[in-house]
Design an enzyme around this catalytic site. Structure first.
Site, PDB file in Angstrom:
ATOM      1  CG  ASN A   1      -2.369   0.302   0.852  1.00 29.78           C
ATOM      2  OD1 ASN A   1      -2.618   1.167   0.009  1.00 29.78           O
ATOM      3  ND2 ASN A   1      -3.314  -0.375   1.483  1.00 29.78           N
TER       4      ASN A   1
ATOM      5  CE  LYS B   1      -8.005  -3.125 -19.236  1.00 25.88           C
ATOM      6  NZ  LYS B   1      -8.690  -2.235 -20.214  1.00 25.88           N
TER       7      LYS B   1
ATOM      8  CG  ASP C   1      -7.897  -0.971   1.351  1.00 26.18           C
ATOM      9  OD1 ASP C   1      -6.686  -1.282   1.364  1.00 26.18           O
ATOM     10  OD2 ASP C   1      -8.301   0.204   1.397  1.00 26.18           O
TER      11      ASP C   1
END
Length: 318
Positions: free
Chosen positions: A165, A228, A259
């Site tokens: 992250n 994607k 998340d």
């Protein structure tokens, strides 16, 4: 307890208009933070999640604690700070596929977390400890929080799941970010990086080389998100597999998708599914939340998740 997570959640002000933030005249107040997003996602899927953090003794802190508790997350180890405020941030929907965030979290209550706030009984007995690279970016005291949480997890047989992250806006330097994130990867059993984060950590490589680099640092299981296209899954000693993503016709808000992916992966592993099946559930969760404005507003319950994964849709007229 199934999953314990540690980190800062902030009050989010999301504009009701699209375009530059300077032209926004009204906002919706929401709450968002990587770790609490994961905890809420797991709770909605029927798992037991605990979130550890520190909030200001203010209205934002009150509202946030009430909201997260109301989502079924255990907040019994959340502490309050009478001096430091609850952090705040803003989203900006400039144009399709261009969403930006602006943080106002310096000296926030969560940045005042120390190792003393992490109690063994809060982590002992959990199946997983979920941590991210956001918490150590908040300063040395939060780095000590990470160190203690990791030590307690290892001492009590709790598996460690780490999502890098990367948020360079809140790190002192890129060098510090790389050094510490690599250290946490080395301490973790499962890592959930994105492809861009892999490039930041290791330089330009092909995808298979990125996965191997994470294993070389010490991770046993790697699930690398590739947008994607879905994700790459690798268990040490086994071939890398690609797990396809789910098609989304229109992305409303991509923030929080990572998340949701983490929540889906952990949920599937808690259900006893394979890593490949966990990746598929994670991909579905990540796709679903991009279709709704807000980090947690689009997180599904179990019935909605399975309906989406099976190609179904809800129809209130049925």
């Amino acid at each position: 307890m199934d999953v314990v997570t540690v980190g800062e959640t902030m009050t989010l002000f999301s504009p009701n208009e699209h375009g530059q933030l300077r032209h926004a005249h009204s906002f919706s107040m929401k709450f968002a933070g990587a770790e609490s997003n994961v905890a809420i996602g797991l709770s909605r899927l029927g798992h037991k999640a605990r979130w550890i953090s520190r909030l200001g003794e203010d209205e934002f802190g009150d509202a946030m604690e009430i909201f997260i508790r109301g989502e079924g997350v255990d907040v019994s180890y959340v502490t309050r700070d009478e001096q430091a405020p609850t952090g705040v941030f803003f989203k900006e929907f400039r144009r399709p596929n261009d969403t930006r965030v602006y943080y106002y979290r310096k000296d926030s209550a969560a940045s005042q977390l120390t190792a003393d706030h992490i109690k063994e009984e809060a982590i002992k007995g959990a199946v997983y400890l979920h941590i991210t690279g956001i918490t150590p970016a908040l300063g040395e005291s939060c780095q000590s929080v990470m160190d203690k949480a990791i030590w307690l997890a290892k001492a009590n047989g709790v598996k460690i799941v780490f999502d890098p992250n990367v948020r360079l806006k809140i790190w002192k330097s890129e060098e510090e970010a790389r050094r510490l994130i690599k250290r946490y990867i080395a301490e973790s059993d499962i890592v959930l990086p994105g492809e861009a984060e892999a490039e930041f950590l290791f330089g330009k490589k092909d995808r298979a080389a990125y996965v191997e680099a994470f294993h070389d640092l010490g991770a046993d299981i790697v699930l690398m998100k590739v947008g994607k296209e879905g994700c790459l899954v690798s268990q040490r000693g086994k071939a890398v597999e690609h797990v396809s993503g789910f098609y989304v016709e229109r992305v409303i808000d991509p923030i929080g998708a990572g998340d949701a992916f983490a929540a889906g992966v952990l949920s599937a592993l808690l259900d006893g599914l394979s890593v490949e099946e966990a990746a598929r559930r994670g991909n579905a969760m990540g796709a679903i939340v991009t279709m709704v404005n807000g980090d947690v507003e689009g997180l599904p319950n179990r019935a909605d998740l399975f309906s989406f994964m099976n190609g179904g849709s809800d129809d209130v007229t049925r």
